[in-house]
Motif scaffolding. Structure first.
Motif, mmCIF file in Angstrom:
data_model
loop_
_atom_site.group_PDB
_atom_site.id
_atom_site.type_symbol
_atom_site.label_atom_id
_atom_site.label_comp_id
_atom_site.label_asym_id
_atom_site.label_seq_id
_atom_site.Cartn_x
_atom_site.Cartn_y
_atom_site.Cartn_z
ATOM 1 N N ASN A 49 0.831 -1.200 0.000
ATOM 2 C CA ASN A 49 0.000 0.000 0.000
ATOM 3 C C ASN A 49 0.866 1.249 0.000
ATOM 4 O OD1 ASN A 49 -2.315 -1.418 -0.014
ATOM 5 N ND2 ASN A 49 -3.003 -0.851 2.028
ATOM 6 N N ASP A 104 -13.038 -3.147 1.296
ATOM 7 C CA ASP A 104 -12.158 -3.666 2.344
ATOM 8 C C ASP A 104 -11.726 -5.105 2.077
ATOM 9 O OD1 ASP A 104 -12.104 -1.369 3.902
ATOM 10 O OD2 ASP A 104 -13.885 -1.922 5.032
ATOM 11 N N LYS A 105 -12.431 -5.798 1.174
ATOM 12 C CA LYS A 105 -12.170 -7.224 0.924
ATOM 13 C C LYS A 105 -11.390 -7.465 -0.360
ATOM 14 C CE LYS A 105 -14.569 -11.674 0.448
ATOM 15 N NZ LYS A 105 -13.571 -12.383 1.266
ATOM 16 N N GLU A 136 -7.799 7.388 4.185
ATOM 17 C CA GLU A 136 -6.823 6.387 4.623
ATOM 18 C C GLU A 136 -5.385 6.808 4.328
ATOM 19 O OE1 GLU A 136 -6.008 1.627 3.746
ATOM 20 O OE2 GLU A 136 -7.874 2.577 3.095
ATOM 21 N N GLN A 161 -3.973 -2.731 -1.028
ATOM 22 C CA GLN A 161 -4.234 -4.066 -0.510
ATOM 23 C C GLN A 161 -5.551 -4.095 0.270
ATOM 24 O OE1 GLN A 161 -3.038 -6.994 -0.796
ATOM 25 N NE2 GLN A 161 -0.811 -7.072 -0.836
ATOM 26 N N ASN A 191 -7.998 -5.144 3.395
ATOM 27 C CA ASN A 191 -7.679 -5.262 4.817
ATOM 28 C C ASN A 191 -8.663 -6.158 5.562
ATOM 29 O OD1 ASN A 191 -9.972 -3.591 5.368
ATOM 30 N ND2 ASN A 191 -8.717 -1.777 4.982
ATOM 31 N N PHE A 192 -9.476 -6.916 4.814
ATOM 32 C CA PHE A 192 -10.427 -7.850 5.438
ATOM 33 C C PHE A 192 -10.307 -9.189 4.731
ATOM 34 C CE2 PHE A 192 -14.505 -9.957 5.960
ATOM 35 C CZ PHE A 192 -14.756 -9.781 7.320
ATOM 36 N N LYS A 193 -10.120 -10.267 5.488
ATOM 37 C CA LYS A 193 -9.857 -11.579 4.892
ATOM 38 C C LYS A 193 -10.997 -12.576 5.094
ATOM 39 C CE LYS A 193 -4.850 -11.053 5.416
ATOM 40 N NZ LYS A 193 -4.635 -10.707 4.004
ATOM 41 N N THR A 219 -9.506 0.299 10.894
ATOM 42 C CA THR A 219 -9.123 0.188 9.484
ATOM 43 C C THR A 219 -10.341 -0.067 8.591
ATOM 44 O OG1 THR A 219 -8.733 -2.196 9.720
ATOM 45 C CG2 THR A 219 -6.848 -0.723 10.078
#
Length: 394
Positions: A5, A72-73, A126, A190, A192-194, A333
């Motif tokens: 990022n 976010d995904k 961000e 990138q 930030n949620f997986k 985040t």
């Protein structure tokens, strides 16, 4: 290949996002000065034509809820490029619609897919320093707001000269140009949620339930935007009648007056050094409520409507920028999910204002519309006075 990022954002990219935000969000608002032309073309009532605006705003709320959290995904650049192609298809369908149900369906899809600006705002937040955050958010939001306002002006002119379908055809072409600029210039970020999509949506609901700052900002934003939508949705019907008796191009030109208020609102972030955020929001909501005095008592004059439009945009957009600055200060985040909660509420409020104004117009004409606008503004102000000191960003 691993993607890192970026740690900051250039002013060029912020400006790019501001311009693109305006061009994309405009798709939702071309219809407002064109409703009279569409009603005549399809031989439907003003109330039936008004559903086009309602469906577009409801579609936008659905898009915010279903698409924006994906920022976010997934890689946001890829998500935005894919969504732009869907916007293009929806605009083409609107251009060549041959039945009322097609107008409604295409309007709903235009709203669902035109959510890209709300992926840009979290990027600006961000990648900005604390000192630059409100300024960069303000710049992107200003581009969005100018797109909303100028779309009414452009839509009215193009609609009167070449027909309402031409406006949507032009808008579709612009989305292809926007696609190229996004592909060339937007940085890759990138996710930030997986977790799964279900887990992602549960986290959106969790934020909505547990963040008082976000809850208050969402209610204020919804009521303020609903108040503004009440004005702009019915303005075309008001001005088609005596003493004005004018067409779409004149009605659309009021977007230029609103642009004055939006540009002024873009500077409110600089006031934070001198005035608290909550006080700025208080003043903004008072301006919003006061604007309806001009639209009601001087609503049969050009100067009264112009002043009313300038003030309502100044009040709504100033409070909007401060609302977003407020919840982006939360230590998390989940920036896209925060924005989802707020913006879904915002456009549900807009849809409510549009629908209530359409009903009020049917039964009480301009006086009814003004009542809707004032009541929604007062609800926002009341909530702010009662709860703003009880919630703080942490």
């Amino acid at each position: 290949m691993q993607v890192q990022n970026p740690t900051h954002i250039s002013k060029t990219v912020v400006w790019l996002m501001a311009v693109i935000s305006g061009l994309v969000v405009a798709n939702n608002y071309y219809n407002q000065p064109l409703l009279g032309l569409i009603a005549k073309d399809f031989d439907i009532s003003e109330t039936a034509a008004g559903k086009i605006s309602v469906l577009t705003q409801l579609g936008y709320a659905f898009g915010l809820l279903l698409i924006v959290p994906l920022g976010d995904k997934f890689f946001r650049k890829k998500l935005i490029l894919t969504d732009l192609l869907l916007v293009f298809g929806a605009l083409l369908w609107m251009t060549f619609a041959t039945d009322v149900w097609m107008l409604y369906a295409a309007s709903l899809l235009i709203g669902i897919t035109s959510v890209i600006p709300q992926l840009f705002v979290p990027i600006a937040a961000e990648l900005s320093s604390e000192e630059q955050k409100s300024g960069n958010i303000g710049l992107v939001v200003s581009g969005l707001l100018l797109g909303i306002l100028l779309s009414r002006f452009v839509g009215g002119i193009v609609g009167e000269l070449w027909g309402w379908r031409t406006m949507y055809g032009i808008a579709a072409g612009l989305m292809l140009v926007v696609w190229l600029f996004v592909y060339k210039m937007l940085p890759v970020l990138q996710p930030n949620f997986k977790g799964t999509y279900i887990e992602l949506m549960r986290s959106v609901a969790y934020l909505a339930k547990t963040q008082p700052v976000l809850q208050l900002a969402s209610f204020r934003g919804a009521m303020a935007f609903g108040s503004m939508c009440a004005l702009f949705t019915t303005l075309v019907f008001h001005m088609e009648r005596p003493p004005f008796e004018v067409g779409a191009s004149v009605v659309g030109s009021f977007g230029l007056a609103g642009a004055v208020g939006a540009l002024a609102a873009a500077k409110v972030g600089k006031l934070e050094n001198k005035i608290s955020l909550n006080r700025i929001i208080l003043y903004a909501l008072l301006i919003l409520i006061g604007s309806w005095g001009f639209t009601y008592f001087a609503g049969n004059t050009y100067w009264g409507l112009i002043v009313g439009v300038i003030l309502i945009d100044l009040g709504v957009q100033s409070s909007h920028i401060m609302n977003q600055t407020n919840y982006f200060l939360l230590k998390t985040t989940a920036v896209n999910r925060l924005n989802t909660v707020y913006m879904v509420s915002y456009f549900i409020g807009g849809s409510l204002g549009t629908w209530l104004a359409s009903v009020a117009w049917q039964y009480a004409q301009w006086e009814g519309v003004c009542t809707v606008g004032v009541v929604m503004g007062l609800l926002a102000l009341t909530a702010h006075i009662l709860f703003s000191k009880k919630v703080i960003s942490n």
